[in-house]
Design an enzyme around this catalytic site. Structure first.
Site, mmCIF file in Angstrom:
data_model
loop_
_atom_site.group_PDB
_atom_site.id
_atom_site.type_symbol
_atom_site.label_atom_id
_atom_site.label_comp_id
_atom_site.label_asym_id
_atom_site.label_seq_id
_atom_site.Cartn_x
_atom_site.Cartn_y
_atom_site.Cartn_z
ATOM 1 N N VAL A 129 -7.308 3.046 -7.174
ATOM 2 C CA VAL A 129 -7.692 4.298 -7.855
ATOM 3 C C VAL A 129 -6.737 4.600 -9.024
ATOM 4 O O VAL A 129 -7.175 5.042 -10.098
ATOM 5 C CB VAL A 129 -7.726 5.476 -6.851
ATOM 6 C CG1 VAL A 129 -8.116 6.767 -7.551
ATOM 7 C CG2 VAL A 129 -8.701 5.172 -5.710
ATOM 8 N N ARG B 23 5.233 0.839 -6.349
ATOM 9 C CA ARG B 23 6.260 0.028 -5.676
ATOM 10 C C ARG B 23 6.741 -1.124 -6.563
ATOM 11 O O ARG B 23 7.876 -1.495 -6.552
ATOM 12 C CB ARG B 23 5.699 -0.533 -4.369
ATOM 13 C CG ARG B 23 6.319 0.152 -3.168
ATOM 14 C CD ARG B 23 5.637 -0.261 -1.924
ATOM 15 N NE ARG B 23 4.343 0.415 -1.846
ATOM 16 C CZ ARG B 23 3.560 0.383 -0.808
ATOM 17 N NH1 ARG B 23 3.867 -0.299 0.241
ATOM 18 N NH2 ARG B 23 2.416 1.023 -0.791
ATOM 19 N N GLU C 137 -10.775 17.051 -5.558
ATOM 20 C CA GLU C 137 -12.181 16.617 -5.568
ATOM 21 C C GLU C 137 -12.337 15.168 -5.085
ATOM 22 O O GLU C 137 -13.258 14.825 -4.355
ATOM 23 C CB GLU C 137 -12.739 16.748 -7.000
ATOM 24 C CG GLU C 137 -14.183 16.333 -7.154
ATOM 25 C CD GLU C 137 -15.142 17.223 -6.387
ATOM 26 O OE1 GLU C 137 -15.327 18.377 -6.763
ATOM 27 O OE2 GLU C 137 -15.709 16.746 -5.383
ATOM 28 N N VAL D 124 -12.868 13.702 -1.190
ATOM 29 C CA VAL D 124 -14.102 13.662 -0.378
ATOM 30 C C VAL D 124 -15.222 13.000 -1.170
ATOM 31 O O VAL D 124 -15.577 13.450 -2.261
ATOM 32 C CB VAL D 124 -14.546 15.087 0.030
ATOM 33 C CG1 VAL D 124 -15.774 15.014 0.923
ATOM 34 C CG2 VAL D 124 -13.420 15.819 0.740
ATOM 35 N N ILE E 103 -18.559 11.709 -6.090
ATOM 36 C CA ILE E 103 -19.570 12.777 -5.965
ATOM 37 C C ILE E 103 -18.865 14.134 -6.074
ATOM 38 O O ILE E 103 -17.938 14.393 -5.308
ATOM 39 C CB ILE E 103 -20.301 12.700 -4.601
ATOM 40 C CG1 ILE E 103 -20.902 11.312 -4.365
ATOM 41 C CG2 ILE E 103 -21.359 13.784 -4.498
ATOM 42 C CD1 ILE E 103 -21.511 11.123 -2.981
ATOM 43 N N GLY F 199 -11.918 -3.479 -1.658
ATOM 44 C CA GLY F 199 -11.050 -2.309 -1.888
ATOM 45 C C GLY F 199 -11.630 -1.013 -1.356
ATOM 46 O O GLY F 199 -11.175 0.068 -1.711
ATOM 47 N N GLU G 262 -9.856 1.472 4.325
ATOM 48 C CA GLU G 262 -8.526 2.079 4.388
ATOM 49 C C GLU G 262 -7.484 1.010 4.697
ATOM 50 O O GLU G 262 -7.811 -0.068 5.229
ATOM 51 C CB GLU G 262 -8.494 3.140 5.500
ATOM 52 C CG GLU G 262 -9.407 4.304 5.242
ATOM 53 C CD GLU G 262 -9.077 5.007 3.934
ATOM 54 O OE1 GLU G 262 -7.965 5.506 3.770
ATOM 55 O OE2 GLU G 262 -9.954 5.045 3.052
ATOM 56 N N ASP H 296 -11.284 8.580 9.043
ATOM 57 C CA ASP H 296 -11.416 8.848 7.601
ATOM 58 C C ASP H 296 -12.548 9.862 7.363
ATOM 59 O O ASP H 296 -12.385 10.819 6.601
ATOM 60 C CB ASP H 296 -11.698 7.520 6.882
ATOM 61 C CG ASP H 296 -11.971 7.711 5.406
ATOM 62 O OD1 ASP H 296 -11.017 7.964 4.662
ATOM 63 O OD2 ASP H 296 -13.148 7.625 5.002
ATOM 64 N N LYS I 83 -12.457 13.870 5.819
ATOM 65 C CA LYS I 83 -13.312 14.395 4.750
ATOM 66 C C LYS I 83 -14.175 15.548 5.268
ATOM 67 O O LYS I 83 -14.373 16.553 4.581
ATOM 68 C CB LYS I 83 -14.192 13.273 4.190
ATOM 69 C CG LYS I 83 -13.372 12.174 3.513
ATOM 70 C CD LYS I 83 -14.212 10.923 3.285
ATOM 71 C CE LYS I 83 -13.413 9.805 2.655
ATOM 72 N NZ LYS I 83 -14.091 8.501 2.730
#
Ligand code: HSE
Length: 435
Positions: free
Chosen positions: A14, A45, A127, A130, A134, A185, A188, A199, A203
């Protein structure tokens, strides 16, 4: 206008997507924000190998970003609980705004973080936490602000949905599909978070608070994963006209709210049943608007970056309008939060799919039907298969009308105690949504 200066912590999937989209769409983003968004520092890292960060200061210390006087907005994209919590609180206490994609952080520590943000008069935006790209938080907090929200149901874990879809369509092996989701990807760091519903529960906790104005209560969420789901139930569900989806459901009852993640039979004709692969969808039912459905990518580099950057744009607009937090964190003013309890799973109301393995003797079906009737459970349909040659057992599959979970628990215990019934009764909840 003065640029808004951003520091990004975490340069994984991300983080990389956020750098790329910010650079590629800088002109459009600047026009929308009313000022340029400048990345002044990134922390990771190790130095990224493929991402071009020319002209951006690099550090391996995320706290250097939270302490950097040239950073206005700290973007937390590291994931995890404790370091992320310390970092976000440090940034907030230093008077910096924060954007995070970290659902675990918000679900578990959100109440504390929002309180700290309110005391420091800064914005914490989430945002991207979750359903990835969207804009569901914005929809709940702003677009649906006129409504009393009656319920929310979502496919909010792409990895789990991808696994269920591939198992159903291609008969692929669970582990094989999970490995592919990890390589893409989507999964988790600990993939049990995906397959055991943790997960999704993170959410859902956030969605429920934004829907009903209750404090975040991750510990009260009921979770059941997909790892024990059997392919025979996937195929029986198909025969009955349903698909099994791993849903997060938050629903208002008169004395509390349901907060639950579990495999669920959904009628094949409903749009939620048709959401396949890694796609996410969230269905929201409001008393005024009726049923609405939000669909899109719930994970991935640029889809999640889309939500991260939208939050940065909102902050840039707020900075330049000198407004205090323009939208309350969970959509409701802190002093107006509801005191609704999360109901225990026994109080949840649902339909049920039951699979019972019985000896092929006369009267077994009648005994099962009479137990259900004694517990005031109305049978919707029954399907009995031929006996399985290897063990001589007959699978009886039943769908019930909606009842409280404690009634079905009582009936299942009585059915399992019958001499003619072998092993545990398989139970999967069934939900039919309006619209
Ligand atoms: N592991 C998550 C998923 C990533 O599969 O949906 C996005 O939160």
């Amino acid at each position: 206008m003065k640029p808004v200066r951003v520091g990004i912590c975490g340069l994984g999937t991300v983080g990389g997507g956020t750098v790329n989209v910010l650079r590629r769409n800088l002109a459009a983003i600047t026009a929308r924000a009313g000022c340029p968004i400048e990345i002044v520092q990134v922390a990771s890292r190790s130095q990224p190998e493929t991402l071009d960060i020319t002209g951006i200061e690099f550090t391996t210390d995320v706290f250097a970003v939270a302490n950097n006087p040239n950073v206005d907005v700290v973007v937390e994209l590291m994931g995890g609980y404790d370091v992320a919590r310390d970092l976000v609180l440090k940034a907030v206490n230093n008077g910096k705004h924060v954007v995070t994609a970290n659902k675990a952080l918000i679900a578990v520590y959100g109440n504390e973080i929002f309180e700290a943000a309110a005391s420091n008069k800064v914005i914490v935006a989430y945002e991207a936490a979750v359903a990835g790209g969207i804009p569901i938080i914005k929809s709940l907090r702003e677009g649906l602000a006129a409504n009393k929200i009656l319920g929310v149901a979502g496919i909010i874990n792409g990895t789990g949905n991808f696994i269920l879809t591939e198992m159903r369509d291609k008969g692929r092996d669970f582990a094989d599909v999970l490995a592919e989701a990890q390589a893409l990807g989507y999964a988790e760091a600990d993939p049990t978070f995906d397959v055991e519903g943790i997960d999704a529960a993170h959410k859902l906790t956030i969605l429920a608070s934004a829907a009903f104005g209750v404090p975040l209560q991750f510990d009260a969420a009921f979770t059941e994963g997909i790892s024990k789901l059997s392919t025979v139930d996937v195929s029986h569900a198909q025969e009955l006209g349903y698909r099994i989806k791993h849903l997060g459901i938050a629903r208002a009852q008169s004395d509390g709210i349901e907060l639950r993640v579990h495999p669920t039979l959904v009628p094949q004709s409903q749009m939620l049943a048709k959401v396949d692969g890694v796609m996410n969808a969230v269905l929201v039912e409001g008393d005024a608007v009726g049923t609405t459905l939000y669909y899109g990518r719930g994970a991935g580099a640029e889809a999640t970056a889309s939500a991260v950057i939208a939050d940065v744009v909102d902050i840039a607009r707020a900075i330049h309008s000198d407004a205090e937090v323009p939208v309350p964190y969970l959509g409701f003013k802190a002093e107006s939060m509801a005191d609704l309890k999360v109901l225990p799973i026994e109080e949840v109301v649902s339909g049920y799919y039951l699979r019972i393995q019985a000896k092929d003797h006369p009267g077994v079906l009648a005994k099962v039907a009479s137990i259900l009737s004694d517990n005031h459970i109305n049978i919707e349909s029954v399907m009995q298969k031929e006996s399985e040659e290897q063990n001589g057992l007959i699978p009886m599959i039943m769908l019930t009308h909606t009842v409280k979970e404690k009634q079905i628990n009582e009936a299942i215990a009585q059915i399992e105690a019958l001499d003619d019934v072998v092993g545990e009764v398989v139970r999967i909840r069934v939900e039919c949504f309006k619209g």
